[in-house]
Design a protein around this motif. Structure first.
Motif, PDB file in Angstrom:
ATOM      1  N   LEU A  30      -9.138   0.225   0.440  1.00  0.00           N
ATOM      2  CA  LEU A  30      -9.373   1.441  -0.336  1.00  0.00           C
ATOM      3  C   LEU A  30     -10.873   1.593  -0.518  1.00  0.00           C
ATOM      4  N   SER A  31     -11.363   2.753  -0.227  1.00  0.00           N
ATOM      5  CA  SER A  31     -12.798   2.995  -0.305  1.00  0.00           C
ATOM      6  C   SER A  31     -13.107   4.259  -1.086  1.00  0.00           C
ATOM      7  N   ARG A  32     -13.988   4.118  -2.077  1.00  0.00           N
ATOM      8  CA  ARG A  32     -14.651   5.304  -2.616  1.00  0.00           C
ATOM      9  C   ARG A  32     -15.817   5.490  -1.681  1.00  0.00           C
ATOM     10  N   SER A  33     -15.559   6.217  -0.606  1.00  0.00           N
ATOM     11  CA  SER A  33     -16.457   6.256   0.542  1.00  0.00           C
ATOM     12  C   SER A  33     -17.855   6.720   0.147  1.00  0.00           C
ATOM     13  N   PRO A  34     -18.858   6.447   1.000  1.00  0.00           N
ATOM     14  CA  PRO A  34     -20.263   6.667   0.635  1.00  0.00           C
ATOM     15  C   PRO A  34     -20.512   8.014  -0.038  1.00  0.00           C
ATOM     16  N   HIS A  35     -21.172   7.949  -1.199  1.00  0.00           N
ATOM     17  CA  HIS A  35     -21.417   9.148  -2.001  1.00  0.00           C
ATOM     18  C   HIS A  35     -22.598   8.883  -2.920  1.00  0.00           C
ATOM     19  N   GLY A  36     -23.045   9.918  -3.597  1.00  0.00           N
ATOM     20  CA  GLY A  36     -24.058   9.774  -4.628  1.00  0.00           C
ATOM     21  C   GLY A  36     -25.479   9.679  -4.093  1.00  0.00           C
ATOM     22  N   ASP A  37     -26.406   9.555  -5.021  1.00  0.00           N
ATOM     23  CA  ASP A  37     -27.827   9.413  -4.708  1.00  0.00           C
ATOM     24  C   ASP A  37     -28.418   8.412  -5.691  1.00  0.00           C
ATOM     25  N   PRO A  38     -28.768   7.227  -5.228  1.00  0.00           N
ATOM     26  CA  PRO A  38     -28.737   6.766  -3.838  1.00  0.00           C
ATOM     27  C   PRO A  38     -27.316   6.517  -3.320  1.00  0.00           C
TER      28      PRO A  38
ATOM     29  N   SER B  41      -5.818  10.165   1.179  1.00  0.00           N
ATOM     30  CA  SER B  41      -6.644   9.944  -0.010  1.00  0.00           C
ATOM     31  C   SER B  41      -5.775   9.977  -1.261  1.00  0.00           C
ATOM     32  N   ARG B  42      -6.215   9.204  -2.265  1.00  0.00           N
ATOM     33  CA  ARG B  42      -5.472   9.124  -3.523  1.00  0.00           C
ATOM     34  C   ARG B  42      -6.432   9.242  -4.701  1.00  0.00           C
ATOM     35  N   PRO B  43      -6.041   9.972  -5.734  1.00  0.00           N
ATOM     36  CA  PRO B  43      -6.899  10.075  -6.918  1.00  0.00           C
ATOM     37  C   PRO B  43      -6.926   8.767  -7.697  1.00  0.00           C
ATOM     38  N   ASP B  44      -8.069   8.462  -8.293  1.00  0.00           N
ATOM     39  CA  ASP B  44      -8.154   7.269  -9.121  1.00  0.00           C
ATOM     40  C   ASP B  44      -7.343   7.485 -10.395  1.00  0.00           C
ATOM     41  N   PRO B  45      -6.436   6.553 -10.728  1.00  0.00           N
ATOM     42  CA  PRO B  45      -5.534   6.780 -11.867  1.00  0.00           C
ATOM     43  C   PRO B  45      -6.219   6.716 -13.228  1.00  0.00           C
ATOM     44  N   HIS B  46      -7.430   6.186 -13.273  1.00  0.00           N
ATOM     45  CA  HIS B  46      -8.135   6.094 -14.552  1.00  0.00           C
ATOM     46  C   HIS B  46      -9.082   7.273 -14.771  1.00  0.00           C
ATOM     47  N   TYR B  47      -9.826   7.644 -13.741  1.00  0.00           N
ATOM     48  CA  TYR B  47     -10.879   8.642 -13.900  1.00  0.00           C
ATOM     49  C   TYR B  47     -10.464  10.072 -13.549  1.00  0.00           C
ATOM     50  N   PHE B  48      -9.510  10.227 -12.637  1.00  0.00           N
ATOM     51  CA  PHE B  48      -9.126  11.560 -12.173  1.00  0.00           C
ATOM     52  C   PHE B  48      -7.942  12.083 -12.998  1.00  0.00           C
ATOM     53  N   PRO B  49      -7.961  13.339 -13.441  1.00  0.00           N
ATOM     54  CA  PRO B  49      -9.038  14.326 -13.299  1.00  0.00           C
ATOM     55  C   PRO B  49      -9.887  14.484 -14.560  1.00  0.00           C
ATOM     56  N   GLU B  50      -9.474  13.830 -15.671  1.00  0.00           N
ATOM     57  CA  GLU B  50     -10.134  14.107 -16.945  1.00  0.00           C
ATOM     58  C   GLU B  50     -11.609  13.744 -16.939  1.00  0.00           C
ATOM     59  N   GLN B  51     -11.958  12.613 -16.308  1.00  0.00           N
ATOM     60  CA  GLN B  51     -13.348  12.164 -16.335  1.00  0.00           C
ATOM     61  C   GLN B  51     -14.114  12.510 -15.066  1.00  0.00           C
ATOM     62  N   SER B  52     -13.411  12.678 -13.980  1.00  0.00           N
ATOM     63  CA  SER B  52     -14.083  13.011 -12.722  1.00  0.00           C
ATOM     64  C   SER B  52     -13.091  13.630 -11.751  1.00  0.00           C
ATOM     65  N   LYS B  53     -13.442  14.803 -11.221  1.00  0.00           N
ATOM     66  CA  LYS B  53     -12.600  15.456 -10.219  1.00  0.00           C
ATOM     67  C   LYS B  53     -12.901  14.949  -8.814  1.00  0.00           C
ATOM     68  N   THR B  54     -13.917  14.096  -8.693  1.00  0.00           N
ATOM     69  CA  THR B  54     -14.284  13.586  -7.364  1.00  0.00           C
ATOM     70  C   THR B  54     -13.986  12.092  -7.202  1.00  0.00           C
ATOM     71  N   SER B  55     -13.317  11.509  -8.193  1.00  0.00           N
ATOM     72  CA  SER B  55     -12.985  10.087  -8.095  1.00  0.00           C
ATOM     73  C   SER B  55     -11.736   9.923  -7.225  1.00  0.00           C
ATOM     74  N   ILE B  56     -11.965   9.896  -5.924  1.00  0.00           N
ATOM     75  CA  ILE B  56     -10.897   9.870  -4.929  1.00  0.00           C
ATOM     76  C   ILE B  56     -11.086   8.663  -4.014  1.00  0.00           C
ATOM     77  N   TRP B  57     -10.020   7.922  -3.814  1.00  0.00           N
ATOM     78  CA  TRP B  57     -10.050   6.776  -2.905  1.00  0.00           C
ATOM     79  C   TRP B  57      -9.530   7.186  -1.529  1.00  0.00           C
ATOM     80  N   ASP B  58     -10.234   6.779  -0.495  1.00  0.00           N
ATOM     81  CA  ASP B  58      -9.732   6.913   0.873  1.00  0.00           C
ATOM     82  C   ASP B  58      -8.956   5.646   1.217  1.00  0.00           C
ATOM     83  N   VAL B  59      -7.806   5.815   1.843  1.00  0.00           N
ATOM     84  CA  VAL B  59      -6.905   4.688   2.113  1.00  0.00           C
ATOM     85  C   VAL B  59      -6.837   4.438   3.620  1.00  0.00           C
TER      86      VAL B  59
END
Length: 222
Positions: free
Chosen positions: A171-179, A135-153
């Motif tokens: 690269l997947s921001r694998s299933p998350h959130g509601d909905p 997994s890799r952190p998103d270079p734009h959102y992590f960590p200042e805007q989101s600590k969960t913005s992680i891509w699975d590779v």
């Protein structure tokens, strides 16, 4: 008449055997788990759930309290379609119209992904087998805007059907959130795919944030 020394030795042996049996198989009423030290496995029942440990290596996972898998990529199962309420996703020709995903926790198994043409949900472009490689952190959102913005590779290791060449890495921001929804990118360079998060907005649908809905649970995922 029995030799007293022989009797003492025999009693000592029996006591040692009894201690060994009790030590190797024991039950703790406090946390309710039982261990069998036979070199195979043991099970813990902690009230909130039960899990089993295999002693041949790691060989186990611990689901989250809500029952979701500990690793988000393990939720990549089922059929996902472009979010019909997201015009950027709907109009970007890079995006497959739907994804059919199958991921298992079985040892040695691959994640199987099928990609369908952007403008034809019945035309399969490719079906490929992938190994999760980290997994890799998103270079734009992590960590200042989101600590969960992680891509699975995922790296392609098997071609099942069609042309998998364009889908070397996923690269997947694998299933998350509601909905439930997910984001997906694909290409032949992991670093370049990650860097797309920092692209300036343009009329080519960048930065690339395609959104897919789990059609088993929802028809849109805004």
């Amino acid at each position: 008449m029995k030799n007293p020394k022989s009797t003492i030795v025999a009693a000592s042996i029996l006591a040692a055997l009894s201690f060994f049996i009790v030590y190797c198989t024991h039950s703790h009423a406090e946390d309710g788990h039982t261990h069998t030290h036979d070199g195979t496995a043991h099970t813990h029942d902690h009230g909130a759930g039960t899990h089993t440990h295999g002693h041949g290596g790691d060989g186990h996972s611990h689901p989250n309290a809500d029952g979701s898998p500990a690793f988000r990529y393990l939720a990549m199962n089922g059929e996902f379609r472009m979010n019909p309420n997201d015009s950027l996703t709907e109009n970007d020709p890079r995006n497959p119209s739907r994804l059919v995903l199958k991921t298992s926790e079985d040892k040695g198994s691959l994640s199987r992904m099928a990609f369908y043409a952007h403008d034809d949900m019945e035309q399969k472009l490719a079906e490929c087998g992938y190994q999760y490689i980290g997994s890799r952190p998103d270079p734009h959102y992590f960590p200042e805007q989101s600590k969960t913005s992680i891509w699975d590779v995922f790296q392609k290791v098997e071609d099942y059907d069609g042309d998998c060449a364009a889908f070397k890495y996923v690269l997947s921001r694998s299933p998350h959130g509601d909905p439930i929804h997910m984001h997906l990118r694909y290409g032949d360079d992991v670093e370049a795919l990650l860097a797309m998060s920092n692209d300036e907005k343009d009329n080519q649908f960048n930065p690339w944030w395609s959104t897919y809905c789990d059609i088993e649970r929802t028809t849109s995922c805004d």
